[in-house]
Design a protein around this motif. Structure first.
Motif, PDB file in Angstrom:
ATOM      1  N   GLY A 174      -0.842 -10.883 -12.568  1.00  0.00           N
ATOM      2  CA  GLY A 174      -2.150 -10.094 -12.233  1.00  0.00           C
ATOM      3  C   GLY A 174      -2.025  -9.668 -10.912  1.00  0.00           C
ATOM      4  N   LEU A 175      -1.006 -10.081  -9.923  1.00  0.00           N
ATOM      5  CA  LEU A 175      -0.911  -9.371  -8.620  1.00  0.00           C
ATOM      6  C   LEU A 175      -0.009  -8.180  -8.728  1.00  0.00           C
ATOM      7  CD1 LEU A 175      -0.623 -12.689  -6.416  1.00  0.00           C
ATOM      8  CD2 LEU A 175      -2.581 -11.220  -6.755  1.00  0.00           C
ATOM      9  N   LEU A 176       0.843  -8.145  -9.662  1.00  0.00           N
ATOM     10  CA  LEU A 176       1.698  -6.899  -9.598  1.00  0.00           C
ATOM     11  C   LEU A 176       1.005  -5.826  -9.661  1.00  0.00           C
ATOM     12  CD1 LEU A 176       5.040  -8.101 -11.635  1.00  0.00           C
ATOM     13  CD2 LEU A 176       4.753  -7.302  -9.376  1.00  0.00           C
ATOM     14  N   GLU A 177       0.033  -5.898 -10.654  1.00  0.00           N
ATOM     15  CA  GLU A 177      -0.843  -4.702 -10.713  1.00  0.00           C
ATOM     16  C   GLU A 177      -1.590  -4.278  -9.505  1.00  0.00           C
ATOM     17  OE1 GLU A 177      -3.402  -5.063 -14.371  1.00  0.00           O
ATOM     18  OE2 GLU A 177      -2.032  -5.338 -15.644  1.00  0.00           O
ATOM     19  N   ASP A 178      -2.237  -5.205  -8.797  1.00  0.00           N
ATOM     20  CA  ASP A 178      -2.788  -4.931  -7.663  1.00  0.00           C
ATOM     21  C   ASP A 178      -1.840  -4.179  -6.661  1.00  0.00           C
ATOM     22  OD1 ASP A 178      -5.197  -5.889  -8.531  1.00  0.00           O
ATOM     23  OD2 ASP A 178      -5.088  -7.797  -7.772  1.00  0.00           O
ATOM     24  N   ARG A 179      -0.597  -4.896  -6.698  1.00  0.00           N
ATOM     25  CA  ARG A 179       0.227  -4.444  -5.615  1.00  0.00           C
ATOM     26  C   ARG A 179       0.796  -3.100  -5.834  1.00  0.00           C
ATOM     27  NH1 ARG A 179       3.745  -7.845  -2.371  1.00  0.00           N
ATOM     28  NH2 ARG A 179       2.992  -9.955  -2.637  1.00  0.00           N
ATOM     29  N   ASP A 180       1.066  -2.810  -6.961  1.00  0.00           N
ATOM     30  CA  ASP A 180       1.234  -1.450  -7.393  1.00  0.00           C
ATOM     31  C   ASP A 180       0.453  -0.304  -7.275  1.00  0.00           C
ATOM     32  OD1 ASP A 180       4.013  -2.077  -8.370  1.00  0.00           O
ATOM     33  OD2 ASP A 180       3.503  -2.282 -10.300  1.00  0.00           O
ATOM     34  N   ARG A 181      -0.951  -0.718  -7.309  1.00  0.00           N
ATOM     35  CA  ARG A 181      -2.202   0.160  -7.132  1.00  0.00           C
ATOM     36  C   ARG A 181      -2.195   0.329  -5.610  1.00  0.00           C
ATOM     37  NH1 ARG A 181      -6.823  -0.877  -5.326  1.00  0.00           N
ATOM     38  NH2 ARG A 181      -6.487  -3.211  -5.876  1.00  0.00           N
ATOM     39  N   ILE A 182      -2.096  -0.661  -4.819  1.00  0.00           N
ATOM     40  CA  ILE A 182      -2.233  -0.574  -3.408  1.00  0.00           C
ATOM     41  C   ILE A 182      -1.151   0.299  -2.644  1.00  0.00           C
ATOM     42  CG2 ILE A 182      -2.243  -1.554  -1.235  1.00  0.00           C
ATOM     43  CD1 ILE A 182      -3.649  -3.916  -2.594  1.00  0.00           C
ATOM     44  N   ALA A 183       0.233  -0.156  -3.237  1.00  0.00           N
ATOM     45  CA  ALA A 183       1.345   0.787  -2.813  1.00  0.00           C
ATOM     46  C   ALA A 183       1.251   2.010  -3.204  1.00  0.00           C
ATOM     47  CB  ALA A 183       2.417   0.216  -3.465  1.00  0.00           C
ATOM     48  N   ARG A 184       0.868   2.770  -4.293  1.00  0.00           N
ATOM     49  CA  ARG A 184       0.654   4.058  -4.812  1.00  0.00           C
ATOM     50  C   ARG A 184      -0.418   4.644  -3.952  1.00  0.00           C
ATOM     51  NH1 ARG A 184       0.426   2.471  -9.560  1.00  0.00           N
ATOM     52  NH2 ARG A 184      -1.907   2.542  -9.910  1.00  0.00           N
ATOM     53  N   ASP A 185      -1.488   4.280  -3.645  1.00  0.00           N
ATOM     54  CA  ASP A 185      -2.517   4.494  -2.990  1.00  0.00           C
ATOM     55  C   ASP A 185      -2.196   4.902  -1.354  1.00  0.00           C
ATOM     56  OD1 ASP A 185      -4.078   4.444  -5.104  1.00  0.00           O
ATOM     57  OD2 ASP A 185      -5.488   2.938  -4.158  1.00  0.00           O
ATOM     58  N   LEU A 186      -1.279   3.851  -0.857  1.00  0.00           N
ATOM     59  CA  LEU A 186      -0.748   4.207   0.631  1.00  0.00           C
ATOM     60  C   LEU A 186      -0.092   5.292   0.527  1.00  0.00           C
ATOM     61  CD1 LEU A 186       0.065   0.207   1.553  1.00  0.00           C
ATOM     62  CD2 LEU A 186      -1.809   2.073   2.658  1.00  0.00           C
ATOM     63  N   HIS A 187       1.029   5.342  -0.412  1.00  0.00           N
ATOM     64  CA  HIS A 187       2.027   6.573  -0.291  1.00  0.00           C
ATOM     65  C   HIS A 187       1.409   7.855  -0.827  1.00  0.00           C
ATOM     66  CE1 HIS A 187       5.378   8.902  -1.979  1.00  0.00           C
ATOM     67  NE2 HIS A 187       6.009   8.500  -1.167  1.00  0.00           N
ATOM     68  N   ASP A 188       0.530   7.960  -1.735  1.00  0.00           N
ATOM     69  CA  ASP A 188       0.024   9.235  -2.159  1.00  0.00           C
ATOM     70  C   ASP A 188      -1.212   9.745  -1.568  1.00  0.00           C
ATOM     71  OD1 ASP A 188       1.851   8.878  -4.206  1.00  0.00           O
ATOM     72  OD2 ASP A 188       0.510   8.346  -5.771  1.00  0.00           O
ATOM     73  N   LEU A 189      -2.001   8.965  -0.855  1.00  0.00           N
ATOM     74  CA  LEU A 189      -3.126   9.391  -0.064  1.00  0.00           C
ATOM     75  C   LEU A 189      -2.770   9.069   1.392  1.00  0.00           C
ATOM     76  CD1 LEU A 189      -6.069   7.630  -2.229  1.00  0.00           C
ATOM     77  CD2 LEU A 189      -5.108   9.821  -2.455  1.00  0.00           C
ATOM     78  N   VAL A 190      -2.670   8.071   1.967  1.00  0.00           N
ATOM     79  CA  VAL A 190      -2.634   7.829   3.445  1.00  0.00           C
ATOM     80  C   VAL A 190      -1.414   8.206   3.957  1.00  0.00           C
ATOM     81  CG1 VAL A 190      -2.566   5.992   5.338  1.00  0.00           C
ATOM     82  CG2 VAL A 190      -3.773   5.488   3.109  1.00  0.00           C
ATOM     83  N   ILE A 191      -0.110   8.205   3.460  1.00  0.00           N
ATOM     84  CA  ILE A 191       1.005   8.789   4.218  1.00  0.00           C
ATOM     85  C   ILE A 191       0.839  10.237   4.053  1.00  0.00           C
ATOM     86  CG2 ILE A 191       3.401   9.033   4.000  1.00  0.00           C
ATOM     87  CD1 ILE A 191       3.747   6.181   3.397  1.00  0.00           C
ATOM     88  N   GLN A 192       0.564  10.815   2.790  1.00  0.00           N
ATOM     89  CA  GLN A 192       0.402  12.215   2.833  1.00  0.00           C
ATOM     90  C   GLN A 192      -0.547  12.868   3.792  1.00  0.00           C
ATOM     91  OE1 GLN A 192       2.762  13.916   1.105  1.00  0.00           O
ATOM     92  NE2 GLN A 192       3.654  12.100   0.340  1.00  0.00           N
ATOM     93  N   ARG A 193      -1.623  12.289   3.925  1.00  0.00           N
ATOM     94  CA  ARG A 193      -2.448  12.965   5.072  1.00  0.00           C
ATOM     95  C   ARG A 193      -2.280  12.482   6.456  1.00  0.00           C
ATOM     96  NH1 ARG A 193      -8.485  10.928   2.736  1.00  0.00           N
ATOM     97  NH2 ARG A 193      -8.558  11.731   0.751  1.00  0.00           N
ATOM     98  N   LEU A 194      -1.500  11.553   6.781  1.00  0.00           N
ATOM     99  CA  LEU A 194      -0.850  11.321   8.105  1.00  0.00           C
ATOM    100  C   LEU A 194       0.155  12.480   8.301  1.00  0.00           C
ATOM    101  CD1 LEU A 194      -0.759   7.533   8.263  1.00  0.00           C
ATOM    102  CD2 LEU A 194      -2.026   8.776   9.602  1.00  0.00           C
TER     103      LEU A 194
END
Length: 388
Positions: A174-194
């Protein structure tokens, strides 16, 4: 359970089985197994060593206080009597450890121990590890009843360990799916905007004539770069924890540093820089934490330092740990056994270990820089590989 056990011992074993089986957290289960075995036998010290083939890959000691733990140069590695139990997984009793020809002695700083009882712990017919008990209170030897009681406990302990691992596996899915989603959002959204914000500021820096404003822009770009590095390390931590319910390598490094604060007398500075694409094998992560613990222990014992900096860099190619202190430096007459151990750990993984003065121009307190680096992509001896 042996029919020859006294009824009161049988009841105590059953109580111990209930205590061991009442939790699903693996770390708690392992500690309760050791505590229960110590209670059943009156042992002063106990430990559970988790094995992987001929090696001890985890050691859970009980009965030692913080000062005794800090004084031990390194945990046992599965030699001597412990190795005998690994290679011949059957109950083993010894009246005096030092007199037994199979004994290999203790690591430096280890408290003296005399009587010994060892019993294997099996999970689904495979040896998971071994229970080690020493120094029965009162100086007596361990008895047949002690062996029978601990053997019965070990059988129940194997079931408890298996249940805890099954629970962890279910949690992991269950947690792997949450981790992958959070990591993906951090990389695709937050890092790109920064990154885009930093590029925008850099593009207008040349148009600004006021020196103060230009300096502020430069500081902001630097802060954004630092934030991006920190987020990348967070993504790495999300991806690299072998068990999502367990600490990541980043967390384990910081925990090891926190554990050393008492003996050091100060809090080291810690920096972790990690590429999100890096994958650190479990055995390498274990060695990093062990090396860091030994390095900080050496600083506490020998360096007379007032500050220490810990830096961990992780790339897809290697893991590099650096520990720098401002102490008295490398003493020619100092003990080298701990340093040889760090070198061997690096060599076993195809890496390298160096120790040098941190400041070449310093006379009285040159400090010391310890560097330990190993590859994360390497050919692995199948006899020493770990599943997962």
């Amino acid at each position: 359970m042996s029919e020859n056990l006294p009824s009161d011992v049988v009841h105590r074993v059953l109580d111990a089985v209930v205590a061991v089986s009442s939790d699903l957290d693996l770390d708690t289960v392992l500690e309760r197994i050791v505590d229960s075995a110590m209670d059943l036998t009156g042992a002063r010290y106990g430990a559970l060593g988790v094995t992987d083939g001929p090696r001890l890959v985890r050691f859970v000691p009980r009965g030692l206080d913080d000062d005794e733990v800090a004084a031990i140069e390194h945990w046992p590695r599965g030699e001597g009597l412990l190795g005998e139990l690994i290679h011949a997984p059957h109950p083993l009793r010894v009246d005096e450890i030092g007199d037994d020809h199979r004994s290999s002695g203790f690591p430096a700083g280890h408290p003296p121990m005399h009587t010994f009882l060892g019993v294997p712990v099996r999970v689904r017919d495979a040896v998971y590890g071994n229970l080690y008990l020493t120094d029965k209170r009162g100086g007596a030897s361990f008895t047949d009843d002690d062996e029978s009681a601990v053997t019965a406990l070990a059988a129940a302990a194997g079931v408890a360990v298996d249940n805890a691992r099954l629970y962890a596996d279910a949690t992991r899915r269950g947690l792997l799916e949450d981790r992958d989603r959070i990591a993906r959002d951090l990389h695709d959204l937050v890092i790109q905007r920064l990154f885009a914000s930093a590029m925008s500021l850099m593009s207008i820096q040349g148009l600004v004539t006021d020196p103060t404003a230009r300096g502020r822009i430069e500081e902001t770009v630097t802060d954004l770069d630092d934030t991006i590095r920190q987020i990348r390390s967070t993504i790495f931590a999300l991806h690299t924890a072998a068990d999502p319910a367990a600490p990541s390598l980043d967390d384990r490094v910081r925990s090891a540093v926190d554990a050393a604060v008492r003996t050091l007398g100060f809090t080291p500075d810690v920096t972790v820089e990690a590429d999100p694409a890096a994958q650190v094998p479990a055995d390498v992560a274990d060695q990093v934490v062990a090396v860091l613990g030994e390095a900080l222990t050496n600083v506490a014992r020998h360096a007379l330092a007032g500050s220490t900096v810990v830096h961990l860099a992780v790339t897809p190619a290697e893991v590099a740990l650096t520990v720098t202190d401002d102490g008295v430096g490398i003493r020619p007459d100092g003990r080298r056994s701990g340093l040889r151990n760090l070198a061997v750990r690096a060599q076993d993984l195809g890496g390298e270990f160096t120790l040098e003065a941190a400041r070449a121009d310093a006379q009285d307190r040159p400090g010391t820089r310890l560097s330990w680096r190993v590859p994360v992509r390497r050919s692995v001896d199948p006899r020493s590989s770990r599943a997962g």
